[in-house]
Enzyme design. Structure first.
Site, mmCIF file in Angstrom:
data_model
loop_
_atom_site.group_PDB
_atom_site.id
_atom_site.type_symbol
_atom_site.label_atom_id
_atom_site.label_comp_id
_atom_site.label_asym_id
_atom_site.label_seq_id
_atom_site.Cartn_x
_atom_site.Cartn_y
_atom_site.Cartn_z
ATOM 1 N N GLY A 75 0.819 -1.210 0.000
ATOM 2 C CA GLY A 75 0.000 0.000 0.000
ATOM 3 C C GLY A 75 0.852 1.259 0.000
ATOM 4 O O GLY A 75 0.517 2.254 -0.651
ATOM 5 N N THR A 76 1.956 1.219 0.710
ATOM 6 C CA THR A 76 2.833 2.389 0.785
ATOM 7 C C THR A 76 3.370 2.736 -0.603
ATOM 8 O O THR A 76 3.378 3.907 -1.005
ATOM 9 C CB THR A 76 4.001 2.113 1.758
ATOM 10 O OG1 THR A 76 3.437 1.787 3.037
ATOM 11 C CG2 THR A 76 4.918 3.311 1.901
ATOM 12 N N SER B 228 -3.748 -2.875 -0.422
ATOM 13 C CA SER B 228 -2.615 -3.646 0.097
ATOM 14 C C SER B 228 -3.067 -5.083 0.371
ATOM 15 O O SER B 228 -4.095 -5.289 1.028
ATOM 16 C CB SER B 228 -2.121 -3.006 1.392
ATOM 17 O OG SER B 228 -1.197 -3.855 2.030
ATOM 18 N N GLY B 229 -2.276 -6.055 -0.093
ATOM 19 C CA GLY B 229 -2.654 -7.458 0.063
ATOM 20 C C GLY B 229 -2.818 -7.899 1.507
ATOM 21 O O GLY B 229 -3.801 -8.567 1.857
ATOM 22 N N CYS C 296 3.536 5.980 22.283
ATOM 23 C CA CYS C 296 4.549 5.994 23.339
ATOM 24 C C CYS C 296 5.813 5.276 22.913
ATOM 25 O O CYS C 296 6.892 5.567 23.408
ATOM 26 C CB CYS C 296 4.001 5.352 24.609
ATOM 27 S SG CYS C 296 2.553 6.207 25.189
HETATM 28 C C1 LIG Z 1 -4.672 3.286 5.595
HETATM 29 C C2 LIG Z 1 -3.357 2.637 5.300
HETATM 30 N N1 LIG Z 1 -2.651 3.022 4.239
HETATM 31 C C3 LIG Z 1 -1.492 2.464 3.908
HETATM 32 C C4 LIG Z 1 -0.948 1.466 4.673
HETATM 33 C C5 LIG Z 1 0.365 0.856 4.281
HETATM 34 O O1 LIG Z 1 0.167 -0.386 3.670
HETATM 35 P P1 LIG Z 1 1.416 -1.407 3.512
HETATM 36 O O2 LIG Z 1 1.705 -1.951 4.859
HETATM 37 O O3 LIG Z 1 0.944 -2.438 2.543
HETATM 38 O O4 LIG Z 1 2.546 -0.602 2.958
HETATM 39 C C6 LIG Z 1 -1.632 1.018 5.813
HETATM 40 C C7 LIG Z 1 -1.044 -0.013 6.699
HETATM 41 O O5 LIG Z 1 -1.300 -0.043 7.873
HETATM 42 C C8 LIG Z 1 -2.873 1.616 6.118
HETATM 43 O O6 LIG Z 1 -3.575 1.215 7.185
#
Ligand SMILES: Cc1ncc(COP(=O)(O)O)c(C=O)c1O
Length: 407
Positions: free
Chosen positions: A72-73, A199-200, A325
């Site tokens: 996803g990133t 994201s998978g 934290c």
């Molecule tokens: C809303 C959101 N966007 C992006 C990401 C990032 O996804 P990935 O871990 O596949 O890079 C996450 C992961 O927690 C997420 O919750």
């Protein structure tokens, strides 16, 4: 580990056994490079084509609009940088104050490069401030990027309407749908969304694979430059087994969406209602908004979220807290602070996120585990008057301006 209760599915999910099964042949038997010319490798190319169709079906789009990525990133980064590179004259990016770090961490670099960044706020329920959003949409906006479902609270933004408002102004719109895909229906054919990330590992495929939807006709600039893979839009030999896994997970999610979202919502509501009834001084963050069916974020006031997590972990329950934290800053979650959640509540917040693999028995077990933990921690709190299990109350602050209780 048989006693484990896993309520942290917004962090990651268990890879579905059916997904693993679909992936396995592509490690050991059908390991060809999909770009090779001989029939053996053609099997891998065919598997990618099928996975693309299945992923597109979940999103309600054309398979040609799907680019497979590593996560996803990467999808989020690709969307942002593509929009900025293809419209060099536009110098503004609009986003919200409650995004995931996969968006937020880009912002300092963009500011350094002279971009104007507008972070639209939210109300006390985590809902986007609509007038502020519309005001932010100026002709020099290169991209609007806002998440679909919030990873901490589950609050769902009105993404279809947001995309519509952007389209009317000729502004590209990206949504981070990482926490929405597989949980709520997404039909891109009927929406004005230009770019969308998934994201998978948030939907029962493995970690290390994701996808970016790019609307046909949208100007696009690759983020990873290399070979001609993904139609020249993402270099690098395709991660065939993981792409197959994502396709299978998308297929399962689509087949089960209607039934499972209802079942999981019922479980989530049972958990939420049970906890807020059994424990005093709680609040459901985002409870007044439309939410993804699997997520609840509950503040147990006058206790530390991190302490709750340790006690839960000792009982085999996995959850996460809304404070940071671990970073050493003692800063509560930026999402809860943007919603105006008081300091004492933000610090005691716990996110419980369910999935298709959770059961009513687990929810009932959690309802037994929580109340004594909170009572025990409150008994130790200097801000709590302990009159017996869950019958005490907060001590009144007499100092005036107090950071702890927001007085
Ligand atoms: C809303 C959101 N966007 C992006 C990401 C990032 O996804 P990935 O871990 O596949 O890079 C996450 C992961 O927690 C997420 O919750």
């Amino acid at each position: 580990m048989s006693e484990l209760i896993y309520f942290d599915n917004n962090a990651t999910t268990k890879t579905d056994p059916a997904v693993v099964e679909a992936m396995l042949p592509f490690f050991t038997q059908l390991y060809g490079n999909p770009s090779s010319m001989y029939p053996f490798a053609g099997e891998a190319a065919r598997a990618i084509r099928l996975a693309r169709e299945k992923t597109a079906a979940l999103l309600g789009c054309d398979p040609r609009e799907i680019i497979f990525t590593s996560c996803g990133t990467e999808s989020n980064n690709t969307a942002i940088w593509s929009a900025l590179r293809t419209q060099p004259d536009r110098r503004r990016l609009v986003t919200s104050r409650v995004e995931h770090q996969a968006i937020l961490s880009n912002l300092p670099l963009l500011r350094k490069q002279g971009y104007q960044i507008i972070e639209v706020g939210v109300d006390e329920h985590g809902r986007l401030l609509w007038d502020q959003f519309l005001e932010a949409l100026t002709p020099d906006t290169a991209l609007v990027t806002c998440l679909w479902a919030n990873n901490e609270t589950g609050v769902v933004f009105p993404v279809t309407e947001m995309a519509e408002a952007c389209a009317e102004r000729d502004i590209p719109f990206h949504t981070d749908a990482v926490q929405a895909a597989g949980k709520i229906p997404l039909n891109l054919a009927d929406a004005k969304i230009d770019l969308l990330s998934i994201s998978g590992h948030k939907m029962h495929a493995p970690k290390g694979v994701g996808a970016l939807y790019v609307r046909r006709g949208l100007k696009f600039s690759p983020f990873i430059i290399g070979g001609h893979q993904e139609n020249g839009r993402r270099g690098g030999t395709e991660n065939v087994p993981y792409i197959v896994g994502l396709g299978r997970a998308a297929e399962l999610a689509l087949a089960n969406l209607a039934d499972e979202s209802t079942r999981v919502r019922t479980l989530r509501d049972r958990l939420e209602h049970g906890l807020t009834s059994a424990v005093t001084h709680t609040r459901v963050n985002g409870g007044g908004a439309d939410r993804a069916p699997n997520t609840t974020n509950i503040s147990f006031e006058y206790v530390e979220g991190e302490a709750i997590l340790l006690h839960l972990a000792a009982r085999g329950l996995c959850a996460s807290s809304g404070s940071a934290c671990t970073s050493g800053s003692l800063e509560p979650s930026h999402v809860l602070r943007a919603m105006g959640v008081p300091f004492t509540a933000a610090h005691g917040s716990i996110r419980l996120s369910l999935s298709v693999h959770n059961t009513e028995t687990e929810v009932d077990k959690a309802l037994e585990i929580f109340p004594p933990i909170i009572a025990k921690l409150r008994a130790l709190s200097p801000f709590w008057r302990d009159d017996g299990p869950n019958t005490g109350g907060p001590l009144t602050c007499e100092t005036g301006a107090c950071q702890v209780c927001d007085a």
